[in-house]
Design an enzyme around this catalytic site. Structure first.
Site, mmCIF file in Angstrom:
data_model
loop_
_atom_site.group_PDB
_atom_site.id
_atom_site.type_symbol
_atom_site.label_atom_id
_atom_site.label_comp_id
_atom_site.label_asym_id
_atom_site.label_seq_id
_atom_site.Cartn_x
_atom_site.Cartn_y
_atom_site.Cartn_z
ATOM 1 N N CYS A 163 23.826 63.399 27.067
ATOM 2 C CA CYS A 163 22.572 63.352 27.819
ATOM 3 C C CYS A 163 22.629 62.431 29.031
ATOM 4 O O CYS A 163 21.661 62.327 29.779
ATOM 5 C CB CYS A 163 21.435 62.953 26.890
ATOM 6 S SG CYS A 163 21.318 64.039 25.450
ATOM 7 N N HIS A 303 15.135 56.572 29.859
ATOM 8 C CA HIS A 303 15.671 57.650 29.019
ATOM 9 C C HIS A 303 14.601 58.095 28.026
ATOM 10 O O HIS A 303 14.332 59.284 27.900
ATOM 11 C CB HIS A 303 16.936 57.189 28.306
ATOM 12 C CG HIS A 303 17.613 58.273 27.537
ATOM 13 N ND1 HIS A 303 18.094 59.420 28.142
ATOM 14 C CD2 HIS A 303 17.878 58.409 26.208
ATOM 15 C CE1 HIS A 303 18.635 60.210 27.221
ATOM 16 N NE2 HIS A 303 18.503 59.628 26.042
ATOM 17 N N GLU A 314 16.086 50.685 24.476
ATOM 18 C CA GLU A 314 16.079 50.702 25.940
ATOM 19 C C GLU A 314 15.136 49.652 26.505
ATOM 20 O O GLU A 314 15.473 48.958 27.477
ATOM 21 C CB GLU A 314 15.693 52.087 26.462
ATOM 22 C CG GLU A 314 15.727 52.180 27.982
ATOM 23 C CD GLU A 314 15.405 53.559 28.517
ATOM 24 O OE1 GLU A 314 15.659 53.799 29.715
ATOM 25 O OE2 GLU A 314 14.898 54.406 27.736
ATOM 26 N N LYS A 334 9.779 62.548 29.826
ATOM 27 C CA LYS A 334 10.181 63.463 28.746
ATOM 28 C C LYS A 334 9.001 63.773 27.832
ATOM 29 O O LYS A 334 9.055 64.724 27.049
ATOM 30 C CB LYS A 334 11.337 62.885 27.938
ATOM 31 C CG LYS A 334 12.677 62.887 28.660
ATOM 32 C CD LYS A 334 13.799 62.393 27.743
ATOM 33 C CE LYS A 334 15.142 62.358 28.450
ATOM 34 N NZ LYS A 334 15.228 61.275 29.447
ATOM 35 N N HIS A 339 13.315 66.999 26.255
ATOM 36 C CA HIS A 339 14.615 66.410 26.586
ATOM 37 C C HIS A 339 15.590 67.522 26.964
ATOM 38 O O HIS A 339 15.993 68.312 26.120
ATOM 39 C CB HIS A 339 15.136 65.620 25.385
ATOM 40 C CG HIS A 339 16.363 64.828 25.661
ATOM 41 N ND1 HIS A 339 16.902 64.685 26.933
ATOM 42 C CD2 HIS A 339 17.174 64.119 24.837
ATOM 43 C CE1 HIS A 339 17.978 63.933 26.863
ATOM 44 N NE2 HIS A 339 18.170 63.574 25.609
ATOM 45 N N PHE A 399 24.638 60.637 23.301
ATOM 46 C CA PHE A 399 25.439 60.491 22.095
ATOM 47 C C PHE A 399 26.876 60.137 22.488
ATOM 48 O O PHE A 399 27.407 60.651 23.472
ATOM 49 C CB PHE A 399 25.454 61.791 21.301
ATOM 50 C CG PHE A 399 24.180 62.065 20.528
ATOM 51 C CD1 PHE A 399 23.144 61.149 20.476
ATOM 52 C CD2 PHE A 399 24.027 63.256 19.828
ATOM 53 C CE1 PHE A 399 21.975 61.415 19.761
ATOM 54 C CE2 PHE A 399 22.877 63.530 19.108
ATOM 55 C CZ PHE A 399 21.849 62.613 19.068
#
Length: 411
Positions: A163, A303, A314, A334, A339, A399
């Site tokens: 991502c 994110h 975050e 998002k 996402h 990831f």
């Protein structure tokens, strides 16, 4: 080093299939989430996603391009075509070896893979795969087909960092241009992951929201009841151009890309480092690259996928980097788009640039009860906010522990 500016943008998103519609619906706080239509989700634990609606690839793709490409490539070509059109580039006046494509995707042709393998497994065992199986499947085909469509013979490849992918592509394009290795690069990311395999796989990991009864309220970054991300799909494209080249041709310039960085958590396959060590370093290095301080950043598009662990990690990193700066405004978009995996950074970069251009920050929606563990001093925007935006930062993490940050400035 040379300066790099953005002279064109294109978008295919759950909130609209062009930049202006996407921007308008983002400001309106619309949600792109609904029950899945790409397949029958009845037996799935997660039955909703943020799908692209009313997609008509024929606007920019011919019949052969559609036949020979997976949906992720179609999204990519479409967004790139809008961006090219928007840029006003006259390709007849530019050496094709000076223009490249650096594109990104996290999964590539997942639907193609799923369709052909299932057909083989449920057939008579005869390996009668489509001759387009491999070309449609491989991750680099979007960048390849964008270059073929426009005859772009410069740098051409695909980045894959889950991502964080689109930001990785932007960083590479940024560096090649400022090093003088290209004049123009079409860059961005595309993803078409709303398939049975992807939804089933992420659901089994317990990474996705299961709020099937209320999809539009399911993506709720920073809310105490957040329970996972919503799968999204689409593409975002930017035309990155060397500043003097853009100025010489009288190009419309949206913003300047001034800094970018990447780090790794080296911690866990899927979970972020709880203290946000890698994320903080990514932001710090991007600020250093841009030669600015954290208090100069007006807007952060985080994110923030609406996962219990990721959102807090975050913000822990943000607190460390920004040290309570009252100037920083955060909105987690998002909550509206879902996402988009490898395309997330691309569409969020567009929102950063539009925020700079229009002096307005899009909202975070669906926050009913703010998580009490959110660090103090974090200014989360929940309604469209008028504010002069000189510098905007965008984070994208993936990831594998990938962290990426890009920074744009008004010009």
């Amino acid at each position: 080093m040379k300066r790099v500016v953005i002279t064109g943008m294109g978008a295919v998103t759950p909130l609209g299939n062009d930049v202006e519609t996407f921007w308008k619906n983002s400001l309106a706080g619309e949600s792109g989430a609904a029950t899945i239509t790409h397949f029958n989700p009845e037996k799935f634990k997660v039955q909703f996603a943020a799908e692209v609606k009313n997609f008509t690839p024929e606007k920019y793709l011919d019949r052969n391009e559609i036949k020979r490409s997976d949906l992720f490539t179609q999204f990519g070509i479409y967004a790139a075509a809008e961006a090219m059109e928007d840029s006003g580039l006259d390709l007849a006046t530019i050496d094709p070896f000076d223009i490249g494509v650096i594109w990104g995707t996290g999964q590539g042709g997942m639907q193609t893979f799923e369709d052909d393998v299932v057909a083989f497994a449920t057939g008579n065992g005869t390996p009668r795969f489509s001759p387009f199986f491999v070309p449609k499947l491989i991750a680099n085909m979007a960048s390849g087909m964008i270059s073929m469509k426009y005859g772009l013979r410069g740098i051409n490849y695909t980045t894959v960092s889950a991502c964080a992918t689109a930001n990785t592509a932007f960083m590479d394009a940024f560096n090649y241009i400022r090093w003088g290795k290209a004049k123009v690069i079409v860059s961005g990311g595309s993803e078409a992951p709303i398939t049975q395999a992807s939804v089933g796989g992420f659901s089994s990991m317990k990474a996705m929201s299961t709020r099937n009864e209320d999809p539009k309220a399911a993506s709720r970054p920073y809310d105490v009841e957040r329970d996972g991300f919503i799968m999204g799909e689409g593409a975002g494209a930017l035309i990155l151009e060397e500043y003097e080249h853009a100025k010489a041709r009288g190009a419309k310039i949206y913003a300047e890309l001034i800094g970018a960085a990447m780090t790794a958590d080296a911690y866990h396959m899927t979970a972020p480092h709880p203290e946000g060590i890698g994320a903080a370093k990514s932001m710090e290095l991007a600020l250093e690259d841009a030669n600015i301080t954290s208090d100069q950043v007006d807007y952060l598009n985080p994110h923030a996928t609406s996962t219990p662990l990721g959102d807090l990690a975050e913000l822990n990193a943000v607190t460390k980097v920004f040290k309570g700066s009252s100037n920083l405004n955060i909105s987690a978009t998002k909550s509206m788009t879902g996402h988009l995996l490898g395309a997330a950074g691309a569409v969020e970069a567009i929102l950063c640039i539009k925020a700079i251009q229009n002096s307005i920050i899009p909202p975070t929606i669906n926050i009913s009860n703010l998580d009490e563990n959110i660090p103090e001093g974090i200014n989360i925007v929940t309604e469209p906010k008028q504010k002069e935006i000189n510098i905007a930062m965008s984070n994208a993490f993936g990831f594998g522990g990938h962290n990426s940050t890009v920074i744009f400035r008004k010009i």
